[in-house]
Design a protein around this motif. Structure first.
Motif, short mmCIF file in Angstrom:
data_model
loop_
_atom_site.label_atom_id
_atom_site.label_comp_id
_atom_site.label_asym_id
_atom_site.label_seq_id
_atom_site.Cartn_x
_atom_site.Cartn_y
_atom_site.Cartn_z
N ILE A 102 -57.41 -4.22 -87.39
CA ILE A 102 -56.25 -5.08 -87.16
C ILE A 102 -55.02 -4.33 -87.66
CG2 ILE A 102 -55.10 -7.11 -88.15
CD1 ILE A 102 -57.71 -8.58 -88.02
N ALA A 103 -53.90 -4.40 -86.93
CA ALA A 103 -52.66 -3.78 -87.40
C ALA A 103 -51.63 -4.86 -87.66
CB ALA A 103 -52.14 -2.80 -86.36
N MET A 104 -50.91 -4.70 -88.76
CA MET A 104 -49.93 -5.71 -89.12
C MET A 104 -48.54 -5.09 -89.18
SD MET A 104 -50.45 -8.64 -91.85
CE MET A 104 -49.18 -9.71 -92.49
N VAL A 105 -47.58 -5.75 -88.56
CA VAL A 105 -46.18 -5.30 -88.60
C VAL A 105 -45.39 -6.30 -89.43
CG1 VAL A 105 -44.13 -4.76 -87.24
CG2 VAL A 105 -46.40 -4.26 -86.30
N PHE A 106 -44.76 -5.78 -90.49
CA PHE A 106 -44.06 -6.67 -91.43
C PHE A 106 -42.58 -6.76 -91.11
CE2 PHE A 106 -47.71 -4.96 -93.67
CZ PHE A 106 -48.26 -6.08 -94.25
N GLN A 107 -41.98 -7.81 -91.63
CA GLN A 107 -40.54 -8.02 -91.56
C GLN A 107 -39.78 -6.84 -92.15
OE1 GLN A 107 -38.09 -11.01 -94.24
NE2 GLN A 107 -39.48 -12.09 -92.92
N SER A 108 -40.34 -6.27 -93.22
CA SER A 108 -39.61 -5.24 -93.97
C SER A 108 -39.89 -3.82 -93.48
CB SER A 108 -40.03 -5.35 -95.43
OG SER A 108 -41.43 -5.15 -95.51
N TYR A 109 -40.51 -3.67 -92.32
CA TYR A 109 -40.82 -2.37 -91.69
C TYR A 109 -41.81 -1.53 -92.50
CZ TYR A 109 -36.16 -3.65 -89.92
OH TYR A 109 -35.07 -4.32 -89.47
N ALA A 110 -41.57 -1.41 -93.83
CA ALA A 110 -42.46 -0.63 -94.70
C ALA A 110 -42.72 0.78 -94.18
CB ALA A 110 -43.78 -1.40 -94.90
N LEU A 111 -41.65 1.51 -93.84
CA LEU A 111 -41.80 2.92 -93.42
C LEU A 111 -41.73 3.81 -94.65
CD1 LEU A 111 -39.40 3.00 -90.34
CD2 LEU A 111 -41.86 2.57 -90.38
N TYR A 112 -42.34 5.02 -94.56
CA TYR A 112 -42.22 5.99 -95.65
C TYR A 112 -40.88 6.71 -95.47
CZ TYR A 112 -47.19 5.16 -96.26
OH TYR A 112 -48.40 4.57 -96.46
N PRO A 113 -39.96 6.59 -96.43
CA PRO A 113 -38.60 7.14 -96.23
C PRO A 113 -38.56 8.66 -96.17
CG PRO A 113 -38.84 6.21 -98.45
CD PRO A 113 -40.10 5.89 -97.72
N HIS A 114 -39.52 9.33 -96.84
CA HIS A 114 -39.46 10.79 -96.89
C HIS A 114 -40.13 11.44 -95.69
CE1 HIS A 114 -43.22 9.45 -98.63
NE2 HIS A 114 -43.72 10.65 -98.39
N MET A 115 -40.73 10.61 -94.81
CA MET A 115 -41.41 11.19 -93.64
C MET A 115 -40.58 10.96 -92.38
SD MET A 115 -45.28 9.90 -93.96
CE MET A 115 -46.24 10.07 -95.44
N THR A 116 -40.76 11.86 -91.40
CA THR A 116 -40.09 11.66 -90.10
C THR A 116 -40.78 10.51 -89.36
OG1 THR A 116 -41.59 13.13 -88.96
CG2 THR A 116 -39.58 14.13 -89.90
N VAL A 117 -40.14 10.12 -88.25
CA VAL A 117 -40.73 9.09 -87.39
C VAL A 117 -42.13 9.53 -86.96
CG1 VAL A 117 -40.53 8.00 -85.10
CG2 VAL A 117 -38.51 8.22 -86.59
N PHE A 118 -42.24 10.79 -86.53
CA PHE A 118 -43.55 11.29 -86.09
C PHE A 118 -44.58 11.17 -87.22
CE2 PHE A 118 -46.85 14.37 -85.46
CZ PHE A 118 -47.10 14.34 -84.10
N GLU A 119 -44.17 11.62 -88.41
CA GLU A 119 -45.13 11.60 -89.53
C GLU A 119 -45.50 10.17 -89.92
OE1 GLU A 119 -42.73 13.86 -92.16
OE2 GLU A 119 -43.60 15.77 -91.56
N ASN A 120 -44.52 9.27 -89.85
CA ASN A 120 -44.82 7.88 -90.15
C ASN A 120 -45.87 7.34 -89.18
OD1 ASN A 120 -43.37 6.01 -92.21
ND2 ASN A 120 -41.80 7.51 -91.63
N MET A 121 -45.72 7.71 -87.90
CA MET A 121 -46.66 7.21 -86.91
C MET A 121 -48.02 7.90 -87.02
SD MET A 121 -43.92 6.60 -83.86
CE MET A 121 -44.82 6.24 -82.47
N ALA A 122 -48.00 9.16 -87.45
CA ALA A 122 -49.25 9.94 -87.52
C ALA A 122 -50.07 9.62 -88.77
CB ALA A 122 -48.92 11.43 -87.49
N PHE A 123 -49.40 9.07 -89.78
CA PHE A 123 -50.02 8.93 -91.11
C PHE A 123 -51.40 8.27 -91.06
CE2 PHE A 123 -50.57 6.93 -95.27
CZ PHE A 123 -50.40 8.04 -96.08
N GLY A 124 -51.45 7.08 -90.43
CA GLY A 124 -52.72 6.34 -90.38
C GLY A 124 -53.77 7.08 -89.56
N LEU A 125 -53.33 7.80 -88.54
CA LEU A 125 -54.28 8.49 -87.66
C LEU A 125 -54.91 9.68 -88.38
CD1 LEU A 125 -52.30 8.46 -84.28
CD2 LEU A 125 -53.90 6.78 -85.19
N ARG A 126 -54.11 10.34 -89.23
CA ARG A 126 -54.66 11.49 -89.98
C ARG A 126 -55.74 10.99 -90.92
NH1 ARG A 126 -48.90 14.25 -90.50
NH2 ARG A 126 -48.98 15.39 -88.53
#
Ligand code: ADP
Length: 367
Positions: A77-101
């Motif tokens: 299950i994937a959950m998307v929060f109100q607060s986005y919860a992105l990693y600030p030090h990572m690029t968009v690509f890295e943020n998206m790749a994180f879980g897949l790695r």
């Protein structure tokens, strides 16, 4: 394609029950929206599905399998929060790749999934940016993208648009609807307190009520297609919650029950509702309901005095003081030349009337 079932779900925090007896099936591919006043347990119910909160009793099943004891990461299950919860030090690509790695997917597969999601979400040119260099709407799309690339069975959204400004909310709402269509067969559960989001996105609305003061009632006030809740609210709570401005309510006592309608005595007037009257007793208290767009201003019958006007451009709402109820009756009208204090005629068509018994349950409307 996954089915989520909640069977007799209850949740207590200490002595306080916040969710009571939720029985619900979210069908494969369905867009299901949880809505209700603040504090009614929407987020808690979503967190129970995600596995971030355990139910106090009841069973949660995904594709027929009990998952109460399954840890969140294993639920697919994937959950998307109100607060986005992105990693600030990572690029968009890295943020998206994180879980897949973490899933140890091959690099080619990761690149391909991110490319597809970035195209779908209009992020292809931003993959090397850090979150700080993105607008709120773009950040929210990255948060959604990070969920999409995992190809989960079920998406959960917790008020994902509430940090966006009004125009961007409308745009992102349309994008989420398109996304749901393009991710053929993925079930989505979406929490919002925004009625327009619920009405426009949902295949199925689950309207929850707060339990405070009503601890014996189940949490779910009604489940159904948005138009079903709008046109056939099951009870007064649903009728008052769905629709803006709210339905008008008029208190009275049953004066007659016929095969075609029920008439109600209100301040010496007899008003009819085209509803079935099984079980109603003459003399019993009842509440009539009518939506602002169904009050016919200018049509002879009843009279009221213009107490307030709200002009919205293409139409207006007129608030009428009447003998029928202590609150003004709100009517939608094209007559924007009405003056404060003016006496106007109006009628309340029986076919547009709702009727609620003394317990607030809706009588079935004549078809
Ligand atoms: P909603 O999302 O509909 O606004 P929530 O699910 O956030 O409602 O909360 C439902 C009720 O449960 C609220 O009264 C809230 O204060 C209470 N609640 C939520 N989480 C906790 C917790 N961890 N401990 C105690 N009470 C909680």
């Amino acid at each position: 394609m996954s089915q989520v079932e909640l069977v007799g779900i209850n949740k207590r925090f200490g002595e306080t029950t916040v969710i009571a007896d939720v029985n619900l099936t979210i069908a494969p591919g369905e867009f299901c929206v949880f809505i209700g006043p603040s504090g009614c347990g929407k987020s808690t119910l979503l967190r129970i599905i995600a596995g971030l909160e355990a139910p106090s009793s009841g069973e949660l099943r995904i594709d027929g399998v009990r998952v109460n004891e399954m840890e969140p990461a294993k639920r697919d299950i994937a959950m998307v929060f109100q607060s986005y919860a992105l990693y600030p030090h990572m690029t968009v690509f890295e943020n998206m790749a994180f879980g897949l790695r973490h899933l140890h997917l091959p690099k080619g597969e990761i690149d391909q999934r991110i490319e597809v999601a970035a195209q779908a979400l209009n992020l292809a040119t931003m993959l090397q940016r850090k979150p700080i260099a993105l607008s709120g709407g773009q950040r929210q799309r990255v948060a959604i993208g990070r969920a999409i690339v995992r190809k989960p069975k079920v998406f959960l959204f917790d008020e994902p648009l509430s940090n966006l400004d009004a125009a961007l909310r409308v745009k992102t709402r349309v994008e989420i609807a398109k996304l749901h269509r393009s991710l053929d067969g993925v079930s989505m559960v979406y929490v919002t307190h925004d009625q327009v989001e619920a009405m426009t996105l949902a295949d199925k609305i689950v309207l929850l009520r707060p339990l405070a003061g009503n601890p014996d009632l189940p949490s779910v006030a009604q489940v159904g297609h948005p138009l079903e809740l709008y046109h056939h609210p099951a009870n007064r709570f649903v009728a008052a919650f769905i629709g803006s401005p709210s339905m008008n309510f008029i208190e009275g006592a049953i004066s007659e029950v016929t095969a075609h309608d029920v008439t109600v005595n209100v301040a010496g007037q007899t008003l009819a509702a085209a509803v079935e009257g099984q079980g109603l007793q003459v003399g019993a208290k009842a509440t009539l309901g009518i939506r602002p767009e169904h009050v016919l201003v200018g049509k002879a019958g009843l009279t009221g005095t213009v107490a307030h006007m709200e002009h919205l451009g293409e139409h207006a709402y007129v608030h009428l003081d009447t003998a029928l109820s202590p609150q003004p009756l709100i009517a939608k009208t094209q007559l924007d030349a009405l003056k404060l204090g003016e006496r106007v005629q109006f009628s309340l068509p029986a076919t547009a009337m709702h009727l609620f018994d003394a317990n607030g349950q809706a009588m079935r409307r004549q078809q």
